[in-house]
Motif scaffolding. Structure first.
Motif, PDB file in Angstrom:
ATOM      1  N   SER A 119       8.267   1.220   1.733  1.00 48.27           N
ATOM      2  CA  SER A 119       8.759  -0.137   2.008  1.00 48.27           C
ATOM      3  C   SER A 119       7.800  -1.202   1.499  1.00 48.27           C
ATOM      4  O   SER A 119       8.221  -2.227   0.941  1.00 48.27           O
ATOM      5  CB  SER A 119       9.023  -0.314   3.503  1.00 48.27           C
ATOM      6  N   SER A 120       6.485  -0.996   1.662  1.00 48.86           N
ATOM      7  CA  SER A 120       5.525  -1.994   1.182  1.00 48.86           C
ATOM      8  C   SER A 120       5.507  -2.040  -0.343  1.00 48.86           C
ATOM      9  O   SER A 120       5.349  -3.117  -0.934  1.00 48.86           O
ATOM     10  CB  SER A 120       4.125  -1.680   1.709  1.00 48.86           C
ATOM     11  N   THR A 121       5.685  -0.898  -1.001  1.00 49.39           N
ATOM     12  CA  THR A 121       5.740  -0.891  -2.464  1.00 49.39           C
ATOM     13  C   THR A 121       6.958  -1.657  -2.954  1.00 49.39           C
ATOM     14  O   THR A 121       6.872  -2.445  -3.904  1.00 49.39           O
ATOM     15  CB  THR A 121       5.792   0.556  -2.987  1.00 49.39           C
ATOM     16  N   LEU A 122       8.089  -1.452  -2.312  1.00 46.17           N
ATOM     17  CA  LEU A 122       9.301  -2.176  -2.706  1.00 46.17           C
ATOM     18  C   LEU A 122       9.147  -3.674  -2.467  1.00 46.17           C
ATOM     19  O   LEU A 122       9.582  -4.489  -3.297  1.00 46.17           O
ATOM     20  CB  LEU A 122      10.503  -1.636  -1.930  1.00 46.17           C
ATOM     21  N   SER A 180       1.532  -7.048 -14.149  1.00 45.80           N
ATOM     22  CA  SER A 180       1.300  -5.851 -14.957  1.00 45.80           C
ATOM     23  C   SER A 180       1.283  -4.598 -14.085  1.00 45.80           C
ATOM     24  O   SER A 180       1.791  -3.539 -14.484  1.00 45.80           O
ATOM     25  CB  SER A 180      -0.013  -5.982 -15.732  1.00 45.80           C
ATOM     26  N   VAL A 181       0.712  -4.697 -12.888  1.00 46.18           N
ATOM     27  CA  VAL A 181       0.721  -3.557 -11.968  1.00 46.18           C
ATOM     28  C   VAL A 181       2.161  -3.212 -11.591  1.00 46.18           C
ATOM     29  O   VAL A 181       2.536  -2.026 -11.525  1.00 46.18           O
ATOM     30  CB  VAL A 181      -0.112  -3.862 -10.713  1.00 46.18           C
ATOM     31  N   ALA A 182       2.977  -4.231 -11.354  1.00 39.38           N
ATOM     32  CA  ALA A 182       4.380  -3.986 -11.023  1.00 39.38           C
ATOM     33  C   ALA A 182       5.086  -3.236 -12.154  1.00 39.38           C
ATOM     34  O   ALA A 182       5.846  -2.285 -11.905  1.00 39.38           O
ATOM     35  CB  ALA A 182       5.090  -5.308 -10.738  1.00 39.38           C
ATOM     36  N   PHE A 183       4.825  -3.626 -13.387  1.00 38.72           N
ATOM     37  CA  PHE A 183       5.462  -2.944 -14.520  1.00 38.72           C
ATOM     38  C   PHE A 183       4.953  -1.508 -14.660  1.00 38.72           C
ATOM     39  O   PHE A 183       5.714  -0.603 -15.007  1.00 38.72           O
ATOM     40  CB  PHE A 183       5.234  -3.732 -15.813  1.00 38.72           C
ATOM     41  N   ILE A 184       3.675  -1.295 -14.378  1.00 41.77           N
ATOM     42  CA  ILE A 184       3.144   0.077 -14.403  1.00 41.77           C
ATOM     43  C   ILE A 184       3.838   0.917 -13.340  1.00 41.77           C
ATOM     44  O   ILE A 184       4.217   2.078 -13.589  1.00 41.77           O
ATOM     45  CB  ILE A 184       1.619   0.066 -14.187  1.00 41.77           C
ATOM     46  N   LEU A 185       4.030   0.335 -12.158  1.00 40.82           N
ATOM     47  CA  LEU A 185       4.673   1.070 -11.068  1.00 40.82           C
ATOM     48  C   LEU A 185       6.147   1.343 -11.359  1.00 40.82           C
ATOM     49  O   LEU A 185       6.730   2.288 -10.810  1.00 40.82           O
ATOM     50  CB  LEU A 185       4.536   0.306  -9.756  1.00 40.82           C
ATOM     51  N   LEU A 186       6.768   0.538 -12.213  1.00 44.48           N
ATOM     52  CA  LEU A 186       8.149   0.803 -12.617  1.00 44.48           C
ATOM     53  C   LEU A 186       8.200   1.802 -13.773  1.00 44.48           C
ATOM     54  O   LEU A 186       9.112   2.635 -13.844  1.00 44.48           O
ATOM     55  CB  LEU A 186       8.825  -0.502 -13.045  1.00 44.48           C
ATOM     56  N   ALA A 187       7.217   1.729 -14.662  1.00 42.90           N
ATOM     57  CA  ALA A 187       7.232   2.594 -15.846  1.00 42.90           C
ATOM     58  C   ALA A 187       6.929   4.046 -15.491  1.00 42.90           C
ATOM     59  O   ALA A 187       7.492   4.972 -16.095  1.00 42.90           O
ATOM     60  CB  ALA A 187       6.228   2.085 -16.871  1.00 42.90           C
ATOM     61  N   ALA A 188       6.043   4.260 -14.525  1.00 40.77           N
ATOM     62  CA  ALA A 188       5.633   5.626 -14.197  1.00 40.77           C
ATOM     63  C   ALA A 188       6.805   6.495 -13.714  1.00 40.77           C
ATOM     64  O   ALA A 188       6.973   7.623 -14.199  1.00 40.77           O
ATOM     65  CB  ALA A 188       4.510   5.601 -13.163  1.00 40.77           C
ATOM     66  N   PRO A 189       7.648   6.032 -12.774  1.00 43.77           N
ATOM     67  CA  PRO A 189       8.795   6.862 -12.384  1.00 43.77           C
ATOM     68  C   PRO A 189       9.772   7.092 -13.532  1.00 43.77           C
ATOM     69  O   PRO A 189      10.382   8.169 -13.618  1.00 43.77           O
ATOM     70  CB  PRO A 189       9.455   6.059 -11.252  1.00 43.77           C
ATOM     71  N   TYR A 211       3.518   6.121  -3.912  1.00 39.37           N
ATOM     72  CA  TYR A 211       4.498   5.052  -3.725  1.00 39.37           C
ATOM     73  C   TYR A 211       4.891   4.900  -2.258  1.00 39.37           C
ATOM     74  O   TYR A 211       5.298   3.817  -1.836  1.00 39.37           O
ATOM     75  CB  TYR A 211       5.750   5.344  -4.550  1.00 39.37           C
ATOM     76  N   GLY A 212       4.773   5.971  -1.491  1.00 38.38           N
ATOM     77  CA  GLY A 212       5.236   5.924  -0.112  1.00 38.38           C
ATOM     78  C   GLY A 212       4.256   5.337   0.870  1.00 38.38           C
ATOM     79  O   GLY A 212       4.611   5.106   2.029  1.00 38.38           O
ATOM     80  N   GLN A 213       3.020   5.091   0.444  1.00 40.76           N
ATOM     81  CA  GLN A 213       2.028   4.592   1.383  1.00 40.76           C
ATOM     82  C   GLN A 213       1.781   3.096   1.207  1.00 40.76           C
ATOM     83  O   GLN A 213       1.865   2.564   0.103  1.00 40.76           O
ATOM     84  CB  GLN A 213       0.708   5.350   1.224  1.00 40.76           C
ATOM     85  N   ALA A 214       1.486   2.457   2.310  1.00 34.67           N
ATOM     86  CA  ALA A 214       1.037   1.072   2.265  1.00 34.67           C
ATOM     87  C   ALA A 214      -0.432   1.067   1.858  1.00 34.67           C
ATOM     88  O   ALA A 214      -1.127   2.070   1.975  1.00 34.67           O
ATOM     89  CB  ALA A 214       1.213   0.422   3.628  1.00 34.67           C
ATOM     90  N   GLY A 215      -0.909  -0.056   1.389  1.00 35.00           N
ATOM     91  CA  GLY A 215      -2.299  -0.160   0.966  1.00 35.00           C
ATOM     92  C   GLY A 215      -2.435  -1.171  -0.157  1.00 35.00           C
ATOM     93  O   GLY A 215      -1.499  -1.909  -0.464  1.00 35.00           O
ATOM     94  N   PHE A 216      -3.600  -1.197  -0.762  1.00 30.84           N
ATOM     95  CA  PHE A 216      -3.845  -2.150  -1.840  1.00 30.84           C
ATOM     96  C   PHE A 216      -2.968  -1.811  -3.035  1.00 30.84           C
ATOM     97  O   PHE A 216      -3.073  -0.722  -3.610  1.00 30.84           O
ATOM     98  CB  PHE A 216      -5.309  -2.109  -2.264  1.00 30.84           C
ATOM     99  N   TYR A 217      -2.122  -2.756  -3.451  1.00 28.73           N
ATOM    100  CA  TYR A 217      -1.200  -2.494  -4.563  1.00 28.73           C
ATOM    101  C   TYR A 217      -1.948  -2.242  -5.859  1.00 28.73           C
ATOM    102  O   TYR A 217      -1.514  -1.450  -6.704  1.00 28.73           O
ATOM    103  CB  TYR A 217      -0.223  -3.669  -4.731  1.00 28.73           C
ATOM    104  N   HIS A 218      -3.118  -2.908  -6.026  1.00 29.98           N
ATOM    105  CA  HIS A 218      -3.828  -2.780  -7.291  1.00 29.98           C
ATOM    106  C   HIS A 218      -4.576  -1.455  -7.408  1.00 29.98           C
ATOM    107  O   HIS A 218      -5.165  -1.174  -8.448  1.00 29.98           O
ATOM    108  CB  HIS A 218      -4.793  -3.955  -7.495  1.00 29.98           C
ATOM    109  N   SER A 219      -4.575  -0.645  -6.345  1.00 30.78           N
ATOM    110  CA  SER A 219      -5.164   0.691  -6.436  1.00 30.78           C
ATOM    111  C   SER A 219      -4.153   1.748  -6.872  1.00 30.78           C
ATOM    112  O   SER A 219      -4.544   2.851  -7.273  1.00 30.78           O
ATOM    113  CB  SER A 219      -5.761   1.104  -5.083  1.00 30.78           C
TER     114      SER A 219
END
Length: 385
Positions: A268-271, A288-297, A324-332
Motif C-alpha cells: 500500500s505504501s509503494t502504491l 526516477s525512482v518511481a519509473f525504476i519501480l515500474l520498470a522492474a516488474p 514492494y510489499g514493505q513500507a520504508g524509505f522509497y529511495h532504498s
C-alpha cells in the motif's frame, strides 16, 4: 570422478575457463573504476567534498561497522524522550562478521569493510557469470555481469554494504543448485539467509530446486532436501536469536519499524508513493525512482513469459514481493532490487544474441546512465540509499 565434480568441470569449460572468468572480472573492474571516477568528480564539484573513500562508508556502513567492532546490543534502544530507536540488531550477521575476521588480521575496520565488500563483489561477478553460463551460455554470463554491475544503484557494490556479499552467495547458491551440487547450495543458501532478510526468498528457491530434483530422480533425495532445509533455517534462526537476546519474539520486527519504518503492508505504501510522485511529485530523483519501480516488474514479467529456470523465477518473484510489499524509505527500494537478477535477465539474453557492436553500444549507454545515477545518489542526493 563424482557427478558433482563432473558438473563443476563442465561448467568451468562452458564459462571459458580462467579466460572467461577473467573477462567477467574485467567487466566488473571497468564498472567500478568508471563509477569511482564519476563519484570523485561529483564529490569534488560539491559544496562539501569529503573524499571518495568516505562516500563509500556512509549510512548503513556505520551500522555494519558497529556490529563488527562492538557486537550486537542486548536490548532495545531508546532516545532521550523514551521512544524506541533502530539499533544494530536489525542487521544480519554475515557481512559484519566477515569485517571482524578481516580486521583481526590487523587491518583497520573501515578499510576491512571495504576490502570485504570489494572481494565479495568480485566473487559476485564470477558467480553471476557462472549462473548466466549455466542457464544459457557464456555470452549471457558476460552480458549479465555488465548489466548487473552498471545498473542504477549498483554503486552499493563499491560501498561498505552487504549487497555484494549477498549477491555472491545467492548467485553461487543458484549455480550450485542448477548443477546439483547440493552440499554447496545448502551452505551458500544458509549464508545468504544470514546476510539479508531477502535470503528467505533464496532459500525458498532452493527448496523448489530440491523438489524438482526429487521429482526427476528419487535417488539420494536426502541431499537436495537436506540442502533446502539448511537454507530455510537461516532467516528464522536469526530472528529467533534476536528475540531471545531481547526477550521479545517480535523484537527484530519492532526494531525495523522503530528505526526505518519498515513493516509489510502488502504494497500500500509503494502504491501511494507511485501515485503521489507521478501525479504531483517534486524533484527528479523521486520521479526516477518511481519509473525504476515500474520498470522492474515489467522486466520481470518479460522474463517470466519466457519461462526461466523455476528456482530463479521463484527467487525473483518472492524477493520483489518483499521489496514492494514493505513500507520504508522509497529511495532504498532500487538498491534492494539490485540483487534480484530476474529483472535483468531479458536484457542480458537480448544483448547476448545481438551483434557484438550493438550489444556493446547498448550496454555502454545503460552503464553511462546507471553508473552516473548511483554516484549522484551517493555524492549529491542527501538521503540514505
Amino acid at each position: 570422478m563424482s557427478l558433482a565434480a563432473k558438473e563443476r568441470s563442465r561448467l568451468w569449460e562452458l564459462a571459458g575457463g580462467w579466460r572467461g572468468v577473467g573477462a567477467a572480472v574485467g567487466i566488473f573492474a571497468l564498472t567500478r573504476i568508471a563509477q569511482l571516477v564519476i563519484l570523485g568528480w561529483l564529490d569534488a564539484a560539491g559544496d562539501d567534498p569529503i573524499g571518495v573513500r568516505n562516500r563509500l562508508l556512509v549510512w548503513d556502513a556505520g551500522w555494519f561497522l558497529r556490529v563488527a567492532t562492538d557486537g550486537y546490543p542486548h536490548s532495545y534502544t531508546y532516545d532521550p524522550a523514551g521512544r524506541m530507536e533502530g539499533n544494530e540488531l536489525a542487521f544480519f550477521p554475515v557481512y559484519p562478521m566477515l569485517i571482524r575476521l578481516v580486521a583481526a588480521l590487523g587491518i583497520e575496520a573501515h578499510t576491512a569493510a571495504l576490502v570485504v565488500a570489494w572481494l565479495a563483489s568480485i566473487g559476485a561477478a564470477v558467480a553471476v557469470h557462472l549462473l548466466g553460463t549455466s542457464l544459457r551460455d557464456k555470452r549471457t554470463g558476460w552480458t549479465l555481469v555488465a548489466i548487473c554491475f552498471s545498473a542504477p544503484v549498483s554503486v552499493v557494490f563499491s560501498m561498505a554494504y552487504s549487497e555484494g556479499t549477498f549477491l555472491a552467495l545467492v548467485a553461487g547458491m543458484l549455480v550450485a543448485a542448477h548443477r546439483r551440487v547440493w552440499w554447496a547450495s545448502g551452505l551458500l543458501g544458509l549464508l545468504a539467509a544470514l546476510t539479508r532478510p531477502t535470503g528467505a526468498a533464496a532459500a525458498v528457491a532452493l527448496a523448489v530446486a530440491a523438489l524438482l530434483a526429487v521429482r526427476e530422480s528419487r535417488e539420494k533425495a536426502w541431499q537436495p532436501l537436506g540442502a533446502a532445509v539448511v537454507a530455510l533455517a537461516g532467516v528464522p534462526l536469526f530472528l529467533a536469536w534476536v528475540g531471545l537476546r531481547v526477550g521479545d519474539p517480535s523484537a527484530w520486527f519492532r526494531i525495523q519499524a522503530a528505526g526505518w519504518g519498515t513493516a509489510f503492508d502488502f504494497g500500500s505504501s509503494t502504491l501511494r508513493f507511485l501515485g503521489t510522485t507521478l501525479s504531483t511529485g517534486d524533484g527528479w530523483v523521486p520521479v526516477s525512482v518511481a519509473f525504476i519501480l515500474l520498470a522492474a516488474p515489467a522486466a520481470a514479467a518479460v522474463a517470466l513469459v519466457r519461462r526461466p529456470w523455476a528456482p530463479l523465477a521463484v527467487y525473483g518473484v518472492i524477493a520483489m514481493v518483499l521489496v514492494y510489499g514493505q513500507a520504508g524509505f522509497y529511495h532504498s527500494k532500487p538498491r534492494l532490487l539490485v540483487p534480484v537478477l530476474l529483472t535483468l535477465l531479458p536484457a542480458a539474453v537480448a544483448a547476448a544474441r545481438a551483434r557484438p557492436r550493438v550489444a556493446v553500444l547498448s550496454i555502454a549507454a545503460w552503464a553511462a546512465f546507471g553508473l552516473w545515477y548511483g554516484a549522484y545518489l551517493v555524492a549529491v542526493w542527501p538521503y540514505t540509499l
